[in-house]
Motif scaffolding. Structure first.
Motif, PDB file in Angstrom:
ATOM      1  N   ALA A  55       0.807  -1.225   0.000  1.00  0.00           N
ATOM      2  CA  ALA A  55       0.000   0.000   0.000  1.00  0.00           C
ATOM      3  C   ALA A  55       0.839   1.273   0.000  1.00  0.00           C
ATOM      4  N   ASN A  56       2.077   1.209   0.436  1.00  0.00           N
ATOM      5  CA  ASN A  56       2.872   2.417   0.644  1.00  0.00           C
ATOM      6  C   ASN A  56       3.033   3.301  -0.594  1.00  0.00           C
ATOM      7  N   PRO A  57       3.315   2.750  -1.786  1.00  0.00           N
ATOM      8  CA  PRO A  57       3.428   3.641  -2.952  1.00  0.00           C
ATOM      9  C   PRO A  57       2.145   4.418  -3.235  1.00  0.00           C
ATOM     10  N   LEU A  58       0.998   3.787  -2.987  1.00  0.00           N
ATOM     11  CA  LEU A  58      -0.279   4.474  -3.198  1.00  0.00           C
ATOM     12  C   LEU A  58      -0.508   5.558  -2.144  1.00  0.00           C
ATOM     13  N   ILE A  59      -0.140   5.241  -0.891  1.00  0.00           N
ATOM     14  CA  ILE A  59      -0.270   6.237   0.182  1.00  0.00           C
ATOM     15  C   ILE A  59       0.630   7.427  -0.109  1.00  0.00           C
ATOM     16  N   ALA A  60       1.850   7.141  -0.571  1.00  0.00           N
ATOM     17  CA  ALA A  60       2.792   8.223  -0.890  1.00  0.00           C
ATOM     18  C   ALA A  60       2.228   9.139  -1.958  1.00  0.00           C
ATOM     19  N   SER A  64       1.169  12.677  -0.726  1.00  0.00           N
ATOM     20  CA  SER A  64       2.392  13.411  -1.086  1.00  0.00           C
ATOM     21  C   SER A  64       3.381  13.434   0.086  1.00  0.00           C
ATOM     22  N   VAL A  65       3.730  12.253   0.592  1.00  0.00           N
ATOM     23  CA  VAL A  65       4.574  12.159   1.777  1.00  0.00           C
ATOM     24  C   VAL A  65       6.046  12.244   1.391  1.00  0.00           C
ATOM     25  N   SER A  66       6.864  12.656   2.352  1.00  0.00           N
ATOM     26  CA  SER A  66       8.307  12.731   2.153  1.00  0.00           C
ATOM     27  C   SER A  66       8.938  11.361   2.410  1.00  0.00           C
ATOM     28  N   LYS A  70       7.609   8.299   4.806  1.00  0.00           N
ATOM     29  CA  LYS A  70       7.447   6.923   4.323  1.00  0.00           C
ATOM     30  C   LYS A  70       8.082   5.932   5.289  1.00  0.00           C
ATOM     31  N   GLY A  71       9.307   6.259   5.707  1.00  0.00           N
ATOM     32  CA  GLY A  71       9.994   5.356   6.628  1.00  0.00           C
ATOM     33  C   GLY A  71       9.282   5.222   7.954  1.00  0.00           C
ATOM     34  N   LEU A  72       8.818   6.340   8.503  1.00  0.00           N
ATOM     35  CA  LEU A  72       8.104   6.303   9.780  1.00  0.00           C
ATOM     36  C   LEU A  72       6.796   5.525   9.666  1.00  0.00           C
ATOM     37  N   LEU A  73       6.095   5.720   8.569  1.00  0.00           N
ATOM     38  CA  LEU A  73       4.847   4.996   8.364  1.00  0.00           C
ATOM     39  C   LEU A  73       5.093   3.499   8.245  1.00  0.00           C
ATOM     40  N   SER A  74       6.140   3.131   7.519  1.00  0.00           N
ATOM     41  CA  SER A  74       6.455   1.711   7.352  1.00  0.00           C
ATOM     42  C   SER A  74       6.805   1.053   8.677  1.00  0.00           C
ATOM     43  N   ALA A  75       7.483   1.819   9.541  1.00  0.00           N
ATOM     44  CA  ALA A  75       7.953   1.246  10.800  1.00  0.00           C
ATOM     45  C   ALA A  75       6.927   1.314  11.923  1.00  0.00           C
ATOM     46  N   ALA A  76       5.850   2.070  11.754  1.00  0.00           N
ATOM     47  CA  ALA A  76       4.936   2.356  12.862  1.00  0.00           C
ATOM     48  C   ALA A  76       4.371   1.093  13.505  1.00  0.00           C
TER      49      ALA A  76
END
Length: 300
Positions: A55-60, A64-66, A70-76
Protein backbone atom coordinates in the motif's frame (compact mmCIF):
# COMPACT_ATOMS: atom_id res chain seq x y z
CA UNK A 1 -15.95 -56.93 55.68
CA UNK A 2 -14.20 -55.01 52.85
CA UNK A 3 -14.77 -51.28 52.61
CA UNK A 4 -15.75 -50.02 49.16
CA UNK A 5 -13.77 -47.13 47.74
CA UNK A 6 -16.02 -44.18 46.87
CA UNK A 7 -16.22 -43.63 43.07
CA UNK A 8 -14.85 -40.10 43.30
CA UNK A 9 -11.89 -41.30 45.38
CA UNK A 10 -11.27 -44.15 42.91
CA UNK A 11 -11.07 -41.69 40.00
CA UNK A 12 -8.77 -39.43 42.01
CA UNK A 13 -6.44 -42.37 42.72
CA UNK A 14 -6.15 -43.11 38.97
CA UNK A 15 -5.61 -39.50 37.94
CA UNK A 16 -2.30 -38.00 36.87
CA UNK A 17 -0.78 -34.69 37.95
CA UNK A 18 -1.88 -31.98 35.51
CA UNK A 19 1.59 -30.90 34.36
CA UNK A 20 2.81 -34.47 33.93
CA UNK A 21 -0.32 -35.44 31.98
CA UNK A 22 -0.07 -32.43 29.63
CA UNK A 23 3.64 -32.98 28.98
CA UNK A 24 3.27 -36.70 28.30
CA UNK A 25 0.08 -36.67 26.23
CA UNK A 26 -0.17 -37.61 22.57
CA UNK A 27 -1.06 -34.83 20.13
CA UNK A 28 -4.83 -35.04 19.73
CA UNK A 29 -7.36 -33.41 17.40
CA UNK A 30 -8.12 -30.95 20.20
CA UNK A 31 -4.45 -29.99 20.43
CA UNK A 32 -4.40 -29.39 16.66
CA UNK A 33 -7.56 -27.30 16.81
CA UNK A 34 -6.16 -25.04 19.52
CA UNK A 35 -2.82 -24.88 17.69
CA UNK A 36 -4.57 -23.66 14.53
CA UNK A 37 -6.65 -21.07 16.37
CA UNK A 38 -3.53 -19.65 18.03
CA UNK A 39 -1.56 -19.80 14.77
CA UNK A 40 -4.23 -17.95 12.80
CA UNK A 41 -3.41 -14.86 14.83
CA UNK A 42 0.22 -15.12 13.67
CA UNK A 43 -1.03 -15.45 10.08
CA UNK A 44 -3.08 -12.27 10.51
CA UNK A 45 -0.06 -10.48 11.96
CA UNK A 46 2.01 -11.45 8.92
CA UNK A 47 -0.69 -10.13 6.63
CA UNK A 48 -0.86 -6.76 8.34
CA UNK A 49 2.88 -6.19 8.68
CA UNK A 50 3.42 -6.74 4.96
CA UNK A 51 0.29 -5.27 3.38
CA UNK A 52 1.73 -1.85 4.19
CA UNK A 53 4.57 -2.58 1.75
CA UNK A 54 2.02 -3.05 -1.04
CA UNK A 55 0.00 0.00 0.00
CA UNK A 56 2.87 2.42 0.64
CA UNK A 57 3.43 3.64 -2.95
CA UNK A 58 -0.28 4.47 -3.20
CA UNK A 59 -0.27 6.24 0.18
CA UNK A 60 2.79 8.22 -0.89
CA UNK A 61 1.00 9.38 -4.02
CA UNK A 62 -2.27 10.14 -2.23
CA UNK A 63 -0.77 12.13 0.66
CA UNK A 64 2.39 13.41 -1.09
CA UNK A 65 4.57 12.16 1.78
CA UNK A 66 8.31 12.73 2.15
CA UNK A 67 10.94 9.98 2.34
CA UNK A 68 11.16 10.38 6.12
CA UNK A 69 7.39 10.07 6.47
CA UNK A 70 7.45 6.92 4.32
CA UNK A 71 9.99 5.36 6.63
CA UNK A 72 8.10 6.30 9.78
CA UNK A 73 4.85 5.00 8.36
CA UNK A 74 6.46 1.71 7.35
CA UNK A 75 7.95 1.25 10.80
CA UNK A 76 4.94 2.36 12.86
CA UNK A 77 3.25 -1.04 13.27
CA UNK A 78 6.56 -2.84 13.88
CA UNK A 79 7.50 -0.37 16.63
CA UNK A 80 4.01 -0.68 18.10
CA UNK A 81 4.36 -4.45 18.23
CA UNK A 82 7.50 -4.11 20.35
CA UNK A 83 5.60 -2.09 22.93
CA UNK A 84 2.58 -4.38 22.74
CA UNK A 85 4.62 -7.52 23.34
CA UNK A 86 6.87 -6.08 26.04
CA UNK A 87 4.47 -3.91 28.04
CA UNK A 88 1.09 -5.56 27.51
CA UNK A 89 2.16 -9.18 27.00
CA UNK A 90 2.41 -9.73 30.79
CA UNK A 91 -1.34 -9.00 30.99
CA UNK A 92 -1.84 -12.58 29.85
CA UNK A 93 -0.28 -13.74 33.12
CA UNK A 94 -2.78 -11.69 35.09
CA UNK A 95 -6.11 -12.01 33.27
CA UNK A 96 -5.59 -15.21 31.27
CA UNK A 97 -4.59 -16.17 27.75
CA UNK A 98 -8.02 -16.77 26.23
CA UNK A 99 -9.35 -13.35 27.26
CA UNK A 100 -6.38 -11.58 25.64
CA UNK A 101 -6.89 -13.75 22.55
CA UNK A 102 -10.20 -11.98 22.00
CA UNK A 103 -9.27 -8.47 23.16
CA UNK A 104 -6.24 -8.12 20.90
CA UNK A 105 -8.23 -9.08 17.79
CA UNK A 106 -10.99 -6.60 18.59
CA UNK A 107 -8.28 -3.94 18.86
CA UNK A 108 -7.01 -5.12 15.49
CA UNK A 109 -10.48 -4.69 13.97
CA UNK A 110 -10.97 -1.19 15.41
CA UNK A 111 -7.60 0.14 14.27
CA UNK A 112 -7.85 -1.51 10.84
CA UNK A 113 -11.02 0.49 10.27
CA UNK A 114 -9.36 3.67 11.54
CA UNK A 115 -6.37 3.10 9.26
CA UNK A 116 -8.71 2.87 6.28
CA UNK A 117 -10.35 6.15 7.34
CA UNK A 118 -7.13 8.08 8.10
CA UNK A 119 -7.22 11.71 6.90
CA UNK A 120 -3.46 12.33 6.62
CA UNK A 121 -0.17 10.50 6.93
CA UNK A 122 0.29 11.40 10.61
CA UNK A 123 -3.10 10.08 11.67
CA UNK A 124 -2.32 6.94 9.70
CA UNK A 125 0.99 6.56 11.56
CA UNK A 126 -0.79 6.79 14.92
CA UNK A 127 -3.40 4.19 13.92
CA UNK A 128 -0.72 1.88 12.50
CA UNK A 129 1.25 2.14 15.74
CA UNK A 130 -1.85 1.28 17.79
CA UNK A 131 -2.63 -1.63 15.48
CA UNK A 132 0.95 -2.84 15.95
CA UNK A 133 0.39 -2.84 19.71
CA UNK A 134 -2.49 -5.29 19.17
CA UNK A 135 -0.30 -7.42 16.89
CA UNK A 136 2.51 -7.46 19.45
CA UNK A 137 0.07 -8.49 22.16
CA UNK A 138 -0.92 -11.60 20.21
CA UNK A 139 2.63 -12.93 19.74
CA UNK A 140 3.60 -13.70 23.38
CA UNK A 141 0.08 -14.86 24.26
CA UNK A 142 0.01 -17.34 21.37
CA UNK A 143 3.45 -18.67 22.30
CA UNK A 144 2.55 -18.97 26.00
CA UNK A 145 -0.74 -20.70 25.29
CA UNK A 146 0.77 -23.26 22.94
CA UNK A 147 3.74 -23.92 25.23
CA UNK A 148 1.33 -24.64 28.08
CA UNK A 149 -1.01 -27.05 26.29
CA UNK A 150 1.25 -28.93 23.85
CA UNK A 151 3.02 -32.16 24.85
CA UNK A 152 6.69 -31.59 25.64
CA UNK A 153 8.09 -33.87 22.91
CA UNK A 154 6.09 -32.09 20.19
CA UNK A 155 6.19 -28.57 21.62
CA UNK A 156 9.19 -27.23 19.72
CA UNK A 157 8.16 -28.23 16.22
CA UNK A 158 4.52 -27.18 16.68
CA UNK A 159 5.56 -23.77 18.01
CA UNK A 160 7.85 -23.28 15.01
CA UNK A 161 5.03 -24.39 12.72
CA UNK A 162 2.65 -21.87 14.29
CA UNK A 163 5.03 -18.96 13.72
CA UNK A 164 5.71 -20.22 10.20
CA UNK A 165 2.12 -19.25 9.44
CA UNK A 166 3.40 -15.68 9.24
CA UNK A 167 4.67 -16.62 5.76
CA UNK A 168 1.12 -17.58 4.78
CA UNK A 169 -0.02 -14.18 6.01
CA UNK A 170 2.62 -12.47 3.87
CA UNK A 171 1.37 -14.33 0.79
CA UNK A 172 -2.21 -13.42 1.70
CA UNK A 173 -1.20 -9.76 1.89
CA UNK A 174 0.48 -9.87 -1.52
CA UNK A 175 -2.49 -11.68 -3.08
CA UNK A 176 -5.00 -9.28 -1.53
CA UNK A 177 -3.02 -6.32 -2.83
CA UNK A 178 -2.94 -7.66 -6.38
CA UNK A 179 -6.65 -8.54 -6.41
CA UNK A 180 -7.68 -5.16 -4.96
CA UNK A 181 -5.52 -3.27 -7.48
CA UNK A 182 -6.98 -5.28 -10.36
CA UNK A 183 -10.53 -4.70 -9.16
CA UNK A 184 -10.06 -1.05 -8.18
CA UNK A 185 -6.99 0.49 -9.90
CA UNK A 186 -7.15 3.82 -8.10
CA UNK A 187 -4.70 5.65 -5.85
CA UNK A 188 -7.10 5.39 -2.90
CA UNK A 189 -7.25 1.59 -3.09
CA UNK A 190 -4.73 1.52 -0.23
CA UNK A 191 -7.68 2.20 2.09
CA UNK A 192 -9.32 -1.07 1.01
CA UNK A 193 -6.02 -2.92 1.49
CA UNK A 194 -5.52 -1.69 5.05
CA UNK A 195 -9.18 -2.23 5.92
CA UNK A 196 -9.27 -5.71 4.40
CA UNK A 197 -7.60 -7.19 7.49
CA UNK A 198 -10.76 -6.81 9.55
CA UNK A 199 -12.44 -9.60 7.52
CA UNK A 200 -10.02 -12.40 8.55
CA UNK A 201 -9.84 -10.84 12.03
CA UNK A 202 -13.61 -11.15 12.51
CA UNK A 203 -13.51 -14.74 11.26
CA UNK A 204 -10.75 -15.61 13.74
CA UNK A 205 -12.65 -13.89 16.58
CA UNK A 206 -15.66 -16.09 15.81
CA UNK A 207 -13.51 -19.24 15.65
CA UNK A 208 -11.72 -18.37 18.91
CA UNK A 209 -14.90 -17.69 20.85
CA UNK A 210 -14.80 -21.12 22.53
CA UNK A 211 -11.05 -21.49 23.02
CA UNK A 212 -10.70 -22.57 26.67
CA UNK A 213 -8.24 -21.08 29.09
CA UNK A 214 -4.82 -22.68 29.55
CA UNK A 215 -5.22 -25.34 32.26
CA UNK A 216 -1.77 -24.49 33.66
CA UNK A 217 -2.80 -20.84 34.07
CA UNK A 218 -6.05 -21.92 35.71
CA UNK A 219 -4.19 -24.14 38.16
CA UNK A 220 -1.82 -21.32 39.11
CA UNK A 221 -4.68 -18.88 39.65
CA UNK A 222 -7.03 -20.84 41.86
CA UNK A 223 -9.40 -22.35 39.26
CA UNK A 224 -8.63 -25.99 40.00
CA UNK A 225 -11.93 -27.54 38.92
CA UNK A 226 -11.82 -25.85 35.53
CA UNK A 227 -8.16 -26.80 35.14
CA UNK A 228 -9.03 -30.46 35.76
CA UNK A 229 -11.90 -30.39 33.25
CA UNK A 230 -9.87 -28.81 30.45
CA UNK A 231 -6.84 -30.94 31.25
CA UNK A 232 -8.91 -34.11 31.02
CA UNK A 233 -10.37 -32.99 27.67
CA UNK A 234 -6.84 -32.46 26.31
CA UNK A 235 -5.17 -35.64 27.56
CA UNK A 236 -8.12 -38.07 27.67
CA UNK A 237 -7.54 -39.22 31.28
CA UNK A 238 -8.49 -37.81 34.68
CA UNK A 239 -6.02 -35.29 36.06
CA UNK A 240 -5.45 -33.74 39.46
CA UNK A 241 -3.98 -30.36 40.35
CA UNK A 242 -0.98 -30.83 42.62
CA UNK A 243 0.97 -28.28 44.64
CA UNK A 244 3.61 -28.29 41.89
CA UNK A 245 0.93 -27.37 39.32
CA UNK A 246 -0.26 -24.48 41.48
CA UNK A 247 3.22 -23.09 42.05
CA UNK A 248 4.07 -19.83 40.27
CA UNK A 249 7.83 -19.55 39.96
CA UNK A 250 7.86 -15.75 39.88
CA UNK A 251 5.27 -12.94 39.66
CA UNK A 252 4.62 -11.31 36.26
CA UNK A 253 7.07 -8.53 35.45
CA UNK A 254 5.83 -4.95 35.56
CA UNK A 255 6.95 -1.56 34.25
CA UNK A 256 10.55 -1.38 33.02
CA UNK A 257 11.10 -4.99 34.04
CA UNK A 258 8.33 -6.08 31.67
CA UNK A 259 9.96 -4.17 28.83
CA UNK A 260 13.59 -5.20 29.40
CA UNK A 261 13.03 -8.69 30.90
CA UNK A 262 16.34 -8.68 32.83
CA UNK A 263 15.96 -12.37 33.76
CA UNK A 264 16.63 -13.28 30.11
CA UNK A 265 20.11 -11.82 30.50
CA UNK A 266 20.91 -13.53 33.78
CA UNK A 267 23.75 -16.05 33.93
CA UNK A 268 21.27 -18.94 33.59
CA UNK A 269 19.55 -17.68 30.42
CA UNK A 270 22.06 -15.31 28.77
CA UNK A 271 23.51 -17.85 26.33
CA UNK A 272 20.11 -19.12 25.19
CA UNK A 273 18.79 -15.57 24.81
CA UNK A 274 21.71 -14.53 22.58
CA UNK A 275 21.63 -17.64 20.41
CA UNK A 276 17.86 -17.36 19.98
CA UNK A 277 17.54 -13.61 19.49
CA UNK A 278 20.57 -12.94 17.27
CA UNK A 279 19.55 -15.22 14.34
CA UNK A 280 15.95 -14.03 14.60
CA UNK A 281 17.10 -10.40 14.57
CA UNK A 282 19.25 -10.95 11.46
CA UNK A 283 16.42 -12.81 9.73
CA UNK A 284 14.01 -9.97 10.47
CA UNK A 285 16.37 -7.40 8.97
CA UNK A 286 16.10 -9.20 5.64
CA UNK A 287 12.43 -10.14 5.94
CA UNK A 288 11.08 -6.76 7.00
CA UNK A 289 13.61 -4.83 4.93
CA UNK A 290 12.44 -6.50 1.72
CA UNK A 291 8.76 -6.88 2.63
CA UNK A 292 8.11 -3.47 4.13
CA UNK A 293 10.76 -0.92 3.24
CA UNK A 294 11.72 -1.83 -0.35
CA UNK A 295 8.38 -1.23 -2.16
CA UNK A 296 8.05 2.44 -1.09
CA UNK A 297 11.36 3.26 -2.78
CA UNK A 298 9.83 2.27 -6.11
CA UNK A 299 7.95 4.93 -8.08
CA UNK A 300 4.17 4.72 -7.54
Amino acid sequence: MATKTPPAQHVFDRSKPLGEALDGAAVSRLHLRFWLLAGLGVLLDGFDFFIIGVANPLIAADFSVSAVEKGLLSAAAVVGSVFGAALLGPLGDRVGRSRIFRVDLWLFVVFSVLCALAWDVWSLMVFRFALGVAVGLDYPIAASYLAEILPSRARGRWLVAAFSLQAAGILLGAAAGVVILEAYPHVTSWRIMLGFGLIPALIIIWLRRRVPESPRWLAQNGHEQEAREIGRALVGVPVQVTDADKERHEPPAEGVGAFLQPRLFSRQWRRRTVFTAAPWFLMDIATYGVGIFTPPSSPP
